[in-house]
Write a protein that holds these residues in place. Structure first.
Motif, PDB file in Angstrom:
ATOM      1  N   LYS A  60     139.661  38.818  68.715  1.00  0.00           N
ATOM      2  CA  LYS A  60     139.120  39.428  67.254  1.00  0.00           C
ATOM      3  C   LYS A  60     138.210  38.394  66.993  1.00  0.00           C
ATOM      4  CE  LYS A  60     142.695  37.476  64.022  1.00  0.00           C
ATOM      5  NZ  LYS A  60     143.600  36.735  64.843  1.00  0.00           N
ATOM      6  N   ASP A  79     144.156  38.056  74.038  1.00  0.00           N
ATOM      7  CA  ASP A  79     145.191  38.377  73.176  1.00  0.00           C
ATOM      8  C   ASP A  79     144.497  39.558  72.290  1.00  0.00           C
ATOM      9  OD1 ASP A  79     147.120  38.418  71.213  1.00  0.00           O
ATOM     10  OD2 ASP A  79     145.836  36.938  69.773  1.00  0.00           O
ATOM     11  N   GLN A 203     142.253  28.052  61.464  1.00  0.00           N
ATOM     12  CA  GLN A 203     141.475  27.173  60.864  1.00  0.00           C
ATOM     13  C   GLN A 203     142.497  26.045  60.278  1.00  0.00           C
ATOM     14  OE1 GLN A 203     138.698  26.143  61.312  1.00  0.00           O
ATOM     15  NE2 GLN A 203     138.133  24.545  59.930  1.00  0.00           N
ATOM     16  N   GLY A 237     150.452  31.094  70.022  1.00  0.00           N
ATOM     17  CA  GLY A 237     149.413  31.433  69.182  1.00  0.00           C
ATOM     18  C   GLY A 237     148.250  30.627  69.220  1.00  0.00           C
ATOM     19  N   GLY A 238     147.431  30.940  68.057  1.00  0.00           N
ATOM     20  CA  GLY A 238     146.238  29.953  68.080  1.00  0.00           C
ATOM     21  C   GLY A 238     145.821  29.280  66.857  1.00  0.00           C
ATOM     22  N   LEU A 240     143.715  26.384  65.850  1.00  0.00           N
ATOM     23  CA  LEU A 240     143.118  25.124  65.756  1.00  0.00           C
ATOM     24  C   LEU A 240     141.871  25.173  65.270  1.00  0.00           C
ATOM     25  CD1 LEU A 240     144.135  22.344  66.644  1.00  0.00           C
ATOM     26  CD2 LEU A 240     142.893  22.727  68.769  1.00  0.00           C
ATOM     27  N   PRO A 276     143.916  30.773  71.670  1.00  0.00           N
ATOM     28  CA  PRO A 276     142.856  30.246  70.602  1.00  0.00           C
ATOM     29  C   PRO A 276     141.694  31.334  70.424  1.00  0.00           C
ATOM     30  CG  PRO A 276     142.448  29.447  73.025  1.00  0.00           C
ATOM     31  CD  PRO A 276     143.923  30.265  72.988  1.00  0.00           C
ATOM     32  N   ARG A 278     138.820  31.279  67.214  1.00  0.00           N
ATOM     33  CA  ARG A 278     137.628  30.250  66.741  1.00  0.00           C
ATOM     34  C   ARG A 278     137.356  29.151  67.530  1.00  0.00           C
ATOM     35  NH1 ARG A 278     137.494  30.570  60.848  1.00  0.00           N
ATOM     36  NH2 ARG A 278     139.606  31.269  61.047  1.00  0.00           N
TER      37      ARG A 278
END
Ligand SMILES: *Cc1c(COP(=O)(O)O)cnc(C)c1O
Length: 423
Positions: A60, A79, A203, A237-238, A240, A276, A278
């Motif tokens: 996304k 993902d 973030q 999850g992501g 970072l 991840p 971003r």
């Protein structure tokens, strides 16, 4: 680190001058750097070296087909959070068993689509979803692999709109209900429990919330194992963060994040999955725009540029900061002056920066928004009938348009008229 640097006084994307791209495709536009994307993927992979792990890029953040193909070719899984993303991931060559399906509102049609096409696991977010998934899978003669997304009730200390791991957020199942939910999952015929999932927000610029969440996850793993569940995957999850403001932000490095993972869940013998988005795509892209007017207001000057909130919504939506730099490097000794940088859309929210110190700029000059590769183009719209801006991919000294700007004719012909209207 990224590959957008000045060479001979002009901002380059890898070895291509941004001026040259602008002359060819017109402004505004996004540019992505292949070398930066591959570097970020590799950095994550190395951060988890020695652990049994898989990386699922949260598409996304940037779902351009060319971007997906670069990452897929490196072995990234995806993902996905919708049937559309699943279709794009498959079209980019990602096999179903390298795709995880996240999201709070998966529909029955989406469940069917991915069970039919093949999926590694569903990250289930509620009991009703669990029951529906079991019914859909059983009806198809299949069994769905699942993790349950638990909400560890930690504050990720990020912008409220991208915090997802507090009890008041809509995501996941509360820790206190996890045992009951797992016991129900184990009793359902269409469900196979394979692990636990958590994603506390986006973030993140501090590792402490990760450490808290993963520690709770480790405890839950042991509890669930004692209850007889085969917990063999942990999806962490992501989230970072990246340095949007280079002068004063230094978010943790993937290697430090990897260390927290090792220390908190490394001993459990689980396969580690991370998502991840971003950090892979953010600093791999810039948005380039041209100054239309320099307007002198009362006590305040405005730089009116040809990009707007519909092209890059993060400043309007999250009060997000993007570093904005001139494409032609300012001469040494020129003093920056504070100025408001705004787009042409009729909303006061169409403001990219207020009183930002900038070197002198005027009509025709180009500026670049750094860190625009994630949650940029994917969130764009055609508000004000402004065509979606093109996306360009650079690799070394080559560049190519990877999504063209639609023509006005294309935009007009997307609407269809009802039969009772005269055309
Ligand atoms: C958005 C999201 C991610 C990616 O977050 P980033 O901040 O882009 O790393 C990962 N997992 C889930 C479930 C998400 O919703």
């Amino acid at each position: 680190m990224d590959h957008f640097i000045y060479k001979n006084g002009v901002l380059h994307a890898e070895d291509v001058s941004v001026n040259e791209i602008a002359a060819k495709v017109g402004t505004p536009f996004y540019v992505y750097s292949t070398a930066t994307l591959t570097r970020h993927f590799t950095v994550f992979d190395q951060a988890l070296e020695g652990l049994d792990h898989k990386i699922f890029y949260a598409m996304k953040a940037n779902d351009n087909m060319a971007v997906l193909r670069i990452l897929a070719a490196m072995g990234a899984g995806m993902d996905v959070v919708s049937g559309g993303e699943y279709a794009k991931a498959r079209a980019a060559g990602v096999p179903g068993d390298m795709i995880v399906f996240s999201g709070v509102g998966k529909t029955e049609a989406e469940m069917r689509q991915v069970l039919e096409g093949g999926i590694r696991q569903f990250n289930v977010e509620s009991e009703p979803e669990l029951r529906r998934l079991s019914r859909v899978a059983t009806g198809m003669g299949k069994v769905a692999n699942i993790t349950l997304r638990v909400n560890p009730d930690v504050d990720a200390k990020t912008h409220a709109k991208i915090a997802t791991g507090r009890s008041e957020d809509k995501f996941g199942i509360p820790m206190s209900q996890a045992r009951a939910a797992y016991s129900e999952a184990a009793s359902l015929p269409g469900i196979e429990v394979v692990g636990i999932d958590v994603h506390i927000g986006s973030q993140l610029i501090d590792l402490a919330p990760y450490r808290q969440a993963f520690t709770k996850l480790a405890e839950l793993t042991e509890t669930l194992r004692a209850d007889g569940h085969d917990i063999r995957r942990l999806d962490l999850g992501g989230g970072l963060g990246i340095p949007y403001q280079r002068s004063n932000e230094a978010p943790p490095l993937p290697v430090e994040y990897g260390q927290v993972i090792r220390e908190t869940v490394g001993h459990l013998g689980c396969e580690i999955e991370i998502e991840p988005g971003r950090l892979i795509a953010g600093n791999a892209g810039i948005m380039v725009s041209e100054v239309i007017y320099l307007k002198h207001g009362e006590g305040r000057n405005f730089l009116i540029i040809d990009a707007a909130m519909n092209d890059l919504v993060r400043p309007a939506m999250y009060e997000a900061h993007h570093d904005i730099v001139p494409v032609v490097e300012p001469r040494i000794g020129v003093d920056p002056e504070p100025i408001d940088i705004v787009g042409p859309v009729c909303e006061s929210g169409d403001t990219f920066a207020k009183q930002r110190p900038m070197p002198p700029l005027d009509s025709g000059d180009l500026v670049a928004f750094r860190s625009a590769g994630a949650y940029g183009a994917v969130m764009a719209s055609e508000y004000n009938a402004r065509p979606l801006i093109p996306e360009v991919l650079v690799k070394g000294d080559q560049f190519a348009v990877v999504r063209p700007r639609p023509t006005y004719e294309e935009m007009i012909s997307r609407d269809t008229l009802p039969s009772w209207m005269e055309s």
